[in-house]
Design an enzyme around this catalytic site. Structure first.
Site, PDB file in Angstrom:
ATOM      1  N   GLY A 166       0.878  -1.166   0.000  1.00  0.00           N
ATOM      2  CA  GLY A 166       0.000   0.000   0.000  1.00  0.00           C
ATOM      3  C   GLY A 166       0.913   1.212   0.000  1.00  0.00           C
ATOM      4  N   SER A 167       0.351   2.406   0.009  1.00  0.00           N
ATOM      5  CA  SER A 167       1.188   3.613  -0.062  1.00  0.00           C
ATOM      6  C   SER A 167       2.146   3.678   1.130  1.00  0.00           C
ATOM      7  CB  SER A 167       0.303   4.859  -0.070  1.00  0.00           C
ATOM      8  OG  SER A 167      -0.638   4.765   1.005  1.00  0.00           O
ATOM      9  N   GLU A 191       3.867   1.518   2.422  1.00  0.00           N
ATOM     10  CA  GLU A 191       5.001   0.580   2.343  1.00  0.00           C
ATOM     11  C   GLU A 191       6.018   1.024   1.302  1.00  0.00           C
ATOM     12  OE1 GLU A 191       1.664  -0.570   2.431  1.00  0.00           O
ATOM     13  OE2 GLU A 191       2.107  -0.550   4.569  1.00  0.00           O
ATOM     14  N   GLU A 214      -3.361 -10.740   1.343  1.00  0.00           N
ATOM     15  CA  GLU A 214      -2.387 -10.942   2.431  1.00  0.00           C
ATOM     16  C   GLU A 214      -2.451 -12.355   3.004  1.00  0.00           C
ATOM     17  OE1 GLU A 214      -4.413  -8.416   2.086  1.00  0.00           O
ATOM     18  OE2 GLU A 214      -3.159  -6.629   1.963  1.00  0.00           O
ATOM     19  N   HIS A 272       0.313  -4.175   4.415  1.00  0.00           N
ATOM     20  CA  HIS A 272      -0.215  -2.814   4.400  1.00  0.00           C
ATOM     21  C   HIS A 272      -1.009  -2.505   5.658  1.00  0.00           C
ATOM     22  CE1 HIS A 272      -1.777   0.916   3.126  1.00  0.00           C
ATOM     23  NE2 HIS A 272      -2.997   0.491   2.905  1.00  0.00           N
ATOM     24  N   HIS A 321      -8.138 -31.856  19.377  1.00  0.00           N
ATOM     25  CA  HIS A 321      -9.061 -31.111  18.494  1.00  0.00           C
ATOM     26  C   HIS A 321     -10.494 -31.443  18.903  1.00  0.00           C
ATOM     27  CE1 HIS A 321     -10.139 -29.916  14.065  1.00  0.00           C
ATOM     28  NE2 HIS A 321     -10.999 -29.472  14.923  1.00  0.00           N
ATOM     29  N   GLY A 372      -4.878 -25.676  11.412  1.00  0.00           N
ATOM     30  CA  GLY A 372      -6.135 -26.027  10.750  1.00  0.00           C
ATOM     31  C   GLY A 372      -6.811 -24.824  10.133  1.00  0.00           C
TER      32      GLY A 372
HETATM   33  C1  LIG Z   1     -10.032 -19.954   7.610  1.00  0.00           C
HETATM   34  C2  LIG Z   1     -10.940 -21.104   7.974  1.00  0.00           C
HETATM   35  N1  LIG Z   1     -12.269 -20.953   7.775  1.00  0.00           N
HETATM   36  C3  LIG Z   1     -13.110 -21.994   8.079  1.00  0.00           C
HETATM   37  C4  LIG Z   1     -12.643 -23.179   8.614  1.00  0.00           C
HETATM   38  C5  LIG Z   1     -13.607 -24.267   9.003  1.00  0.00           C
HETATM   39  N2  LIG Z   1     -13.439 -25.515   8.210  1.00  0.00           N
HETATM   40  C6  LIG Z   1     -13.960 -25.705   6.946  1.00  0.00           C
HETATM   41  C7  LIG Z   1     -14.738 -24.654   6.232  1.00  0.00           C
HETATM   42  C8  LIG Z   1     -13.720 -26.972   6.436  1.00  0.00           C
HETATM   43  C9  LIG Z   1     -14.171 -27.579   5.138  1.00  0.00           C
HETATM   44  C10 LIG Z   1     -13.035 -27.728   4.152  1.00  0.00           C
HETATM   45  O1  LIG Z   1     -13.586 -28.298   2.991  1.00  0.00           O
HETATM   46  P1  LIG Z   1     -12.663 -28.926   1.864  1.00  0.00           P
HETATM   47  O2  LIG Z   1     -13.516 -29.058   0.667  1.00  0.00           O
HETATM   48  O3  LIG Z   1     -11.435 -28.183   1.704  1.00  0.00           O
HETATM   49  O4  LIG Z   1     -12.250 -30.351   2.400  1.00  0.00           O
HETATM   50  P2  LIG Z   1     -13.160 -31.598   2.752  1.00  0.00           P
HETATM   51  O5  LIG Z   1     -14.367 -31.564   1.852  1.00  0.00           O
HETATM   52  O6  LIG Z   1     -12.280 -32.780   2.485  1.00  0.00           O
HETATM   53  O7  LIG Z   1     -13.529 -31.478   4.174  1.00  0.00           O
HETATM   54  S1  LIG Z   1     -12.796 -27.845   7.574  1.00  0.00           S
HETATM   55  C11 LIG Z   1     -12.770 -26.586   8.717  1.00  0.00           C
HETATM   56  O8  LIG Z   1     -12.209 -26.622   9.841  1.00  0.00           O
HETATM   57  C12 LIG Z   1     -11.245 -23.266   8.838  1.00  0.00           C
HETATM   58  N3  LIG Z   1     -10.691 -24.402   9.394  1.00  0.00           N
HETATM   59  N4  LIG Z   1     -10.418 -22.238   8.495  1.00  0.00           N
END
Ligand SMILES: Cc1ncc(Cn2c(C)c(CCOP(=O)(O)OP(=O)(O)O)sc2=O)c(N)n1
Ligand SMILES: [Ca+2]
Length: 525
Positions: free
Chosen positions: A25-26, A28, A47, A70, A280, A400
């Site tokens: 951005g500006s 930077e 980002e 930015h 988890h 995750g």
């Molecule tokens: C940034 C972000 N947003 C939402 C999620 C929630 N989330 C989401 C939305 C998943 C589904 C991913 O779907 P995919 O198509 O990549 O894979 P599968 O169909 O094999 O589960 S797994 C999970 O924890 C996350 N982990 N991270």
């Protein structure tokens, strides 16, 4: 006297931080002007992609990496991807632009109000220097904090600082060296060796840090001397051990009760390079079976401090592996052959079972391929079919947080040009870092992206069942065509109908980025 910018650039050059991942951005531009020869700026279009690419590159090179963002809007966009970099303990050095000093208080446009506070939960260190003359020292501290803590560090710099006179003390920062020694000495080492040598049925749990720190092969030597089972720590983001090795028992389930069950009958569990543990799904129970002693060795002092059970030694796991391998001498028992791969399961109807896709990857791609995986419902299919025997073969978003997959694969491909790199991404995950395809095309990276399209957030369907809420909305994502999306970002793409077509595509060596989309059946993680 030299300017703040000149000292900063020279310090970064001496520290080897000459590849900059950014979206400008500006604020930077006054930092980015006049970058010395030898610096390389890698532009990401969002980002989240910038931090994902930098995370992959830093993990692949094993070095701290400079990220330029930015102000608040750019830093805020980066937070999701930063959750992964924090969990994988990636030493990113983030320099963010700030309004000129007189305009910060009045909150002029692009003023990043209380900049360090915005990032503090997600970085190991954050600051905005009190004056221009402190910028070189603060930048050095950011680099050393990131390297020592192995955690992202954040520095917000008002853009009128860069042209300011650095002052007579600034060049002193250029020669600074800061290191950490981590070998357990004398009594600590002896006590640990005694505990391990005296265990009747020891078990090893290895974390992703073992692979990021380059101790994959050392861990195999130690395990073969111990002769007991080896697990990978839950929520694995790097593979620390060959997954078909006869001693390998798989990735520990990410629940308290099943982990305790896995340790039944073992009098000592030695955890190397992992928190205890990154659970988890909430599956309550005892942390350890009665009679089981757990000893954790990690460089991450806060992971040692916050563990709910066991003893911990804050030390370099690599040095401890060396110490124990010495102390245990040569093992007597042969460890047997690597486990053969089973025939892949197939699915009903036209869709492929993920195991058929993964068997195709295993069979058609070189044995030293690096996989960056972000497909959240196919983990058991993946480990059932893959045969990964080399360090640095597997990356997964460490917290995750989706959006690491595609950018991380681009970053790894930039950082490890000598090995084939393949991104394996779900049709849900791909959307969070999709702009990285443009960077892959820009740099003509020989990167393969395998897009698993099952039309849903598969992992969340599984979680819905586990949590007793199978009817939650927002879980279906029909109608996405990543072949057209990829072409729009400049990446040639194809939809493979069936496993023979998939195998034929994979068998052809890529001379640039390519995406292959396959329709897959829904499976459980
Ligand atoms: C940034 C972000 N947003 C939402 C999620 C929630 N989330 C989401 C939305 C998943 C589904 C991913 O779907 P995919 O198509 O990549 O894979 P599968 O169909 O094999 O589960 S797994 C999970 O924890 C996350 N982990 N991270
Ligand atoms: Ca999906």
């Amino acid at each position: 006297m030299p300017s703040v910018r000149r000292i900063a650039h020279e310090f970064l050059e001496r520290q080897g931080l000459t590849t900059v991942f950014g979206n400008p951005g500006s604020n930077e531009l006054p930092f980015l002007t006049g970058l010395p020869d030898g610096f390389r700026y890698v532009l990401g279009l969002h980002e989240g992609a910038v931090v994902g690419m930098a995370d992959g590159y830093a993990q692949a090179t094993g070095r701290p990496v400079l990220v330029n963002l930015h102000a608040a809007s750019g830093s805020g966009n980066a937070m999701g991807a930063l959750t992964n970099a924090v969990a994988s303990r990636t030493p990113l050095v983030i320099v963010a632009g700030q309004q000129v000093r007189p305009a910060i208080g009045p909150e002029a446009n692009l003023a990043n109000v209380d900049a360090p506070a915005l990032m503090r939960p997600l970085v190991g260190w954050a600051a905005e220097p009190a004056c221009a003359q402190d910028v070189p020292r603060a930048l050095a501290q950011a680099v050393f904090e990131a390297r020592l803590q192995r955690r992202p560090a954040y520095l917000s710099v008002p853009y009128d600082d860069w042209a300011a006179d650095a002052g007579e003390n600034a060049p002193a920062v250029l020669d600074r060296r800061v290191e950490r020694a981590g070998v357990p000495a004398g009594e600590q080492g002896r006590r640990l060796a005694e505990a391990v040598a005296g265990a009747r049925r020891p078990a090893l749990v290895l974390g992703g840090d073992i692979d990021t720190a380059g101790h994959f092969d050392d861990a195999v030597r130690l395990a073969e001397r111990l002769g007991g089972p080896v697990w990978a720590a839950p929520s694995l983001f790097r593979l620390p051990f060959p997954n078909r090795h006869p001693l390998f028992r798989g990735v520990l389930p990410a629940g308290i009760e099943p982990v305790c069950r896995a340790f039944e009958g073992h009098d000592l569990v030695l955890v190397l390079g992992a928190p205890v543990f990154r659970y988890h799904e909430h599956l309550p129970g005892r942390y350890l079976p009665a009679g089981t002693r757990l000893i954790q060795v990690t460089e991450d002092a806060s992971a040692a401090a916050r563990a709910p059970v066991g003893e911990a030694l804050v030390a370099d796991p690599g040095a401890v592996i060396e110490l124990l391998t010495e102390a245990l001498g040569v093992s007597g028992e042969p460890v047997g052959d690597y486990r053969p791969v089973p025939a892949p399961r197939s699915a009903e109807g036209p869709r492929l079972h993920p195991e058929e896709v993964f068997a195709a990857l295993r069979d058609e791609l070189p044995a030293d391929t690096v996989y960056v995986v972000e497909s959240t419902s196919t983990a058991s299919a993946w480990w059932r079919q893959m045969d990964l025997r080399r360090p640095g073969s597997y990356y997964f978003p460490a917290a995750g947080g989706l959006g690491f997959g595609l950018p991380g694969a681009v970053g790894v491909a930039l950082g490890r040009p000598g090995r084939p790199v393949v991104g394996v991404v779900g049709d849900g995950s791909a959307n969070y870092g999709i702009t990285a395809l443009w960077t892959a095309a820009r740099h003509r990276l020989p990167l393969t992206v395998v897009l698993l399209r099952n039309g849903t957030y598969g992992a969340l369907r599984w979680f819905g069942g586990l949590l007793g809420v199978p009817d939650a909305p927002g879980l279906d994502i029909p109608g996405l065509d990543f072949t057209r999306i990829a072409e729009g970002y400049g990446v040639p793409a194809v939809h493979a109908d069936g496993v023979d077509e998939l195998r034929a595509v994979l068998a052809a060596h890529p001379d640039g980025p390519r995406l292959v989309q396959v329709d897959t059946a829904l499976t459980t993680p």
